[in-house]
Structure formats: structure tokens, C-alpha cells
Design a protein around this motif. Structure first.
Motif, PDB file in Angstrom:
ATOM      1  N   MET A   1       0.837  -1.202   0.000  1.00 18.85           N
ATOM      2  CA  MET A   1       0.000   0.000   0.000  1.00 18.85           C
ATOM      3  C   MET A   1       0.877   1.258   0.000  1.00 18.85           C
ATOM      4  O   MET A   1       1.857   1.330   0.740  1.00 18.85           O
ATOM      5  N   ALA A   2       0.527   2.207  -0.803  1.00 23.27           N
ATOM      6  CA  ALA A   2       1.296   3.455  -0.846  1.00 23.27           C
ATOM      7  C   ALA A   2       1.030   4.290   0.405  1.00 23.27           C
ATOM      8  O   ALA A   2       0.017   4.115   1.066  1.00 23.27           O
ATOM      9  N   ASP A   3       1.972   5.161   0.715  1.00 24.16           N
ATOM     10  CA  ASP A   3       1.822   6.128   1.814  1.00 24.16           C
ATOM     11  C   ASP A   3       1.722   5.492   3.197  1.00 24.16           C
ATOM     12  O   ASP A   3       1.207   6.110   4.123  1.00 24.16           O
ATOM     13  N   GLU A   4       2.237   4.293   3.326  1.00 21.30           N
ATOM     14  CA  GLU A   4       2.128   3.608   4.610  1.00 21.30           C
ATOM     15  C   GLU A   4       2.790   4.408   5.727  1.00 21.30           C
ATOM     16  O   GLU A   4       2.210   4.598   6.808  1.00 21.30           O
ATOM     17  N   SER A   5       4.009   4.897   5.482  1.00 16.06           N
ATOM     18  CA  SER A   5       4.726   5.621   6.535  1.00 16.06           C
ATOM     19  C   SER A   5       4.084   6.985   6.813  1.00 16.06           C
ATOM     20  O   SER A   5       4.116   7.476   7.941  1.00 16.06           O
ATOM     21  N   LEU A   6       3.486   7.589   5.802  1.00 14.99           N
ATOM     22  CA  LEU A   6       2.773   8.859   6.011  1.00 14.99           C
ATOM     23  C   LEU A   6       1.567   8.639   6.930  1.00 14.99           C
ATOM     24  O   LEU A   6       1.332   9.402   7.867  1.00 14.99           O
ATOM     25  N   ARG A   7       0.842   7.562   6.669  1.00 14.82           N
ATOM     26  CA  ARG A   7      -0.334   7.272   7.511  1.00 14.82           C
ATOM     27  C   ARG A   7       0.089   6.952   8.939  1.00 14.82           C
ATOM     28  O   ARG A   7      -0.553   7.390   9.900  1.00 14.82           O
ATOM     29  N   THR A   8       1.171   6.196   9.081  1.00 10.21           N
ATOM     30  CA  THR A   8       1.681   5.881  10.415  1.00 10.21           C
ATOM     31  C   THR A   8       2.056   7.166  11.163  1.00 10.21           C
ATOM     32  O   THR A   8       1.709   7.332  12.341  1.00 10.21           O
ATOM     33  N   ALA A   9       2.728   8.077  10.479  1.00 17.79           N
ATOM     34  CA  ALA A   9       3.126   9.350  11.100  1.00 17.79           C
ATOM     35  C   ALA A   9       1.893  10.163  11.494  1.00 17.79           C
ATOM     36  O   ALA A   9       1.849  10.794  12.565  1.00 17.79           O
ATOM     37  N   CYS A  10       0.892  10.130  10.639  1.00 17.42           N
ATOM     38  CA  CYS A  10      -0.353  10.860  10.897  1.00 17.42           C
ATOM     39  C   CYS A  10      -1.055  10.311  12.144  1.00 17.42           C
ATOM     40  O   CYS A  10      -1.466  11.072  13.030  1.00 17.42           O
ATOM     41  N   PHE A  11      -1.161   8.983  12.259  1.00 16.18           N
ATOM     42  CA  PHE A  11      -1.832   8.382  13.422  1.00 16.18           C
ATOM     43  C   PHE A  11      -1.047   8.648  14.706  1.00 16.18           C
ATOM     44  O   PHE A  11      -1.642   8.910  15.756  1.00 16.18           O
ATOM     45  N   ALA A  12       0.275   8.590  14.620  1.00 19.89           N
ATOM     46  CA  ALA A  12       1.104   8.844  15.806  1.00 19.89           C
ATOM     47  C   ALA A  12       0.911  10.295  16.268  1.00 19.89           C
ATOM     48  O   ALA A  12       0.817  10.564  17.473  1.00 19.89           O
ATOM     49  N   ALA A  13       0.837  11.220  15.315  1.00 18.83           N
ATOM     50  CA  ALA A  13       0.626  12.628  15.670  1.00 18.83           C
ATOM     51  C   ALA A  13      -0.771  12.835  16.264  1.00 18.83           C
ATOM     52  O   ALA A  13      -0.964  13.658  17.166  1.00 18.83           O
ATOM     53  N   MET A  14      -1.753  12.063  15.777  1.00 16.03           N
ATOM     54  CA  MET A  14      -3.106  12.140  16.341  1.00 16.03           C
ATOM     55  C   MET A  14      -3.103  11.675  17.790  1.00 16.03           C
ATOM     56  O   MET A  14      -3.788  12.242  18.635  1.00 16.03           O
ATOM     57  N   ASP A  15      -2.322  10.616  18.074  1.00 11.87           N
ATOM     58  CA  ASP A  15      -2.209  10.116  19.449  1.00 11.87           C
ATOM     59  C   ASP A  15      -1.745  11.235  20.377  1.00 11.87           C
ATOM     60  O   ASP A  15      -2.260  11.396  21.482  1.00 11.87           O
ATOM     61  N   VAL A  16      -0.771  12.009  19.913  1.00 14.03           N
ATOM     62  CA  VAL A  16      -0.223  13.094  20.733  1.00 14.03           C
ATOM     63  C   VAL A  16      -1.294  14.170  20.967  1.00 14.03           C
ATOM     64  O   VAL A  16      -1.490  14.643  22.084  1.00 14.03           O
ATOM     65  N   LEU A  17      -2.015  14.529  19.909  1.00 14.51           N
ATOM     66  CA  LEU A  17      -3.068  15.552  20.050  1.00 14.51           C
ATOM     67  C   LEU A  17      -4.158  15.090  21.008  1.00 14.51           C
ATOM     68  O   LEU A  17      -4.677  15.865  21.811  1.00 14.51           O
ATOM     69  N   ARG A  18      -4.501  13.806  20.942  1.00 12.11           N
ATOM     70  CA  ARG A  18      -5.551  13.291  21.835  1.00 12.11           C
ATOM     71  C   ARG A  18      -5.083  13.231  23.272  1.00 12.11           C
ATOM     72  O   ARG A  18      -5.859  13.427  24.190  1.00 12.11           O
TER      73      ARG A  18
END
Ligand SMILES: [Zn+2]
Length: 298
Positions: A1-18
Motif C-alpha cells: 500500500m502506498a503512503d504507509e509511513s505517512l499514515r503511520t506518522a499521521c496516526f502517531a501525531a493524532m495520538d499526541v493531540l488526543r
């Protein structure tokens, strides 16, 4: 799947915001800061468009979708997920293409659900599990992060029972977030008993419990309470009579003094602070029923 690392970075950043803001994340000074990916700032979402594919992406699938803050209740819920409508225009216009590619590629994304203007509850990883070009909408369902804490991976929930459980959990939390949003606005973000004005320490307490007959998530079934008063209210250590007066239980009043207890006791026999609009005021019938319980608890 394309953009796998981008999505991982996005979810990790969401964890921090939450972790910072809780389940409801503000757009301003929160989501609008975006997240870091390979030395660049990437926006989390596109509030105006709804369907969002980041400029840095290689793949075709959307990174996030969001409900409109102006009409946050449009998206119909089903036991398997949430319907999400295509954008107007061709089913193959760029945004719809990104949405439909998320289905075709089973790409995990963030589903931002507006809880009140300017605030979102992020559901992630979420998956588009059905695509219907006839009704021009997709079905979005929550997935799950699995694996080691430092490197969890998003997975689609294949088991129908597990999926329905996840959807129900998401719906309950979503309703709670919307209820809290409405109640806090009605009470100008203050505890109705002690006037504490710190949003992060405020809850929306139900007068009649959520699942009881009269437990609808309407403002008049809520009280804006700080954490300690909420807990005390739930435990029948503090009650509110139908004439809007605070009652502290005999048990606490008779207890030995300490600074924290004084904090609770000092509001005994004082009136609560009412919301500015009459329709938002606590429902007297519900209060009366609830107050009986407080009385019975002694
Ligand atoms: Zn309070």
C-alpha cells in the motif's frame, strides 16, 4: 500500500493531540498545526472540502475525511459504520476518486467527526468498507491498531461481531462528545456548582442516566460539572433539588474537616448557576426523580 509511513506518522501525531486535548480535538491551535513528515508540515484535514488527500502523497487514496462543522449530524449511522456522502459532481472528480480509492485499496484513514463548531472527534484508523456509486456514498467503519506499543499497525476488522462492537463503541463516545459539547456551551464552560472555568476539568453529567427512559442527550438532561462535583453527583454525595439548590450529603457534612471537603461543603444550600437560555435549564421532573435517589442514599 502506498503512503504507509505517512499514515503511520499521521496516526502517531493524532495520538499526541488526543493525549493533549482528550477525545475532542480543536481545529484552531490543534489540528491546524498539521504533523511532521520527512521534514515537511502536512495538514491533517481539509475542513472545507471534507475529503482530503495530502499533496505529499504518492498513492491515490484519501488520508482523511471529515463531517462538516455546519451540519455535523448528517452522516447516517448503521450497525456496521457511518455513511459518508460523495462530493457533488462526477463520481470520478478528484475528491471522490480519493474516497473511492480508499475503499479499493483498503487504506486506513482518519475520520474526523465534528462534535461542535471548531471541534472534531478523530476516529482512526478508519476504513471505507463499502462503496455505492448508485446512492453516491461509502460506508466508513472503525479499525484497530495492533502490535507493539512503539510500532502498532492499523488493521481492518473482518469479524462482523468485532466490527459491530467497535461501531457501537464509537457511536456511544460520539454521542457523549456531542452531549458534552452542547452542555458546556449552554453553561458557558463553567461548573454549575463551583463556577470552575477550566474546560479540561469539566464534564457533562446526565441527570437521568443515559440508558434510562428519559436519558436523551438533550441539554436539559445535563449539568456542567467539574470532575470532583461530577463524581460526587454520580455517587449521590451531592444532589441538586428541583428548585436548583445544591445539597451536600449528611455523610460529607458530618465528616471531619479537611480543605478538599470544605470545598465540597461550602456549596451546600447554595443555588446552582443556570444557563442563559430557559430551554437549556435542567428539567425539573428529571431533577426531582434524581433527587429522590440522592435523598434515599442518605
Ligand atoms: Zn465544581
Amino acid at each position: 500500500m502506498a503512503d504507509e509511513s505517512l499514515r503511520t506518522a499521521c496516526f502517531a501525531a493524532m495520538d499526541v493531540l488526543r493525549a493533549t486535548f482528550g477525545e475532542e480535538v480543536p481545529y484552531r491551535d490543534g489540528l491546524d498545526r498539521g504533523f511532521a513528515f520527512r521534514g515537511r508540515r502536512v495538514p491533517f484535514l481539509s475542513p472545507q472540502k471534507g475529503i482530503y488527500r495530502a499533496a505529499v502523497q504518492d498513492g491515490a487514496a484519501a488520508l482523511a475525511i471529515n463531517t462538516s462543522a455546519n451540519s455535523p449530524y448528517d452522516d447516517e449511522e448503521t450497525p456496521d459504520g457511518f455513511h459518508y456522502a460523495y462530493r457533488a459532481g462526477s463520481v470520478d472528480q478528484p475528491d471522490n476518486r480519493a474516497l473511492r480509492a480508499a475503499f479499493a485499496q483498503a487504506a486506513p484513514l482518519v475520520y474526523f467527526i465534528a462534535t461542535r463548531p471548531g471541534f472534531y472527534r478523530p476516529v482512526y484508523p478508519a476504513y471505507v468498507i463499502a462503496d455505492d456509486t448508485m446512492t453516491r456514498r461509502v460506508l466508513v467503519s472503525p479499525g484497530r491498531m495492533i502490535g507493539p506499543l512503539d510500532e502498532p499497525e492499523p488493521v481492518l476488522l473482518d469479524d462482523p461481531l468485532e466490527r459491530r462492537y467497535a461501531v457501537r463503541e464509537t457511536r456511544v463516545r460520539l454521542h457523549q462528545a456531542r452531549f458534552r459539547g452542547r452542555v458546556l456551551v449552554a453553561y458557558s464552560s463553567r461548573c454549575t456548582i463551583c463556577s470552575l472555568k477550566e474546560t479540561r476539568l469539566l464534564d457533562a453529567a446526565h441527570i437521568a442516566a443515559d440508558l434510562e427512559e428519559h436519558g436523551e442527550p438533550v441539554v436539559s438532561n445535563g449539568l456542567s460539572l467539574c470532575s470532583i462535583h461530577h463524581r460526587a453527583f454520580d455517587q449521590d454525595l451531592v444532589g441538586v433539588s428541583p428548585d436548583y439548590t445544591v445539597h451536600v450529603s449528611k455523610r460529607l457534612l458530618d465528616d471531619e474537616d479537611c480543605p478538599m471537603l470544605d470545598l465540597l461543603k461550602q456549596f451546600h444550600a447554595k443555588p446552582i448557576e443556570l444557563p442563559s437560555r430557559r430551554v437549556w435549564r435542567p428539567d425539573r421532573d428529571r431533577l426531582s426523580e434524581r433527587f429522590e435517589r440522592f435523598r434515599a442514599a442518605g
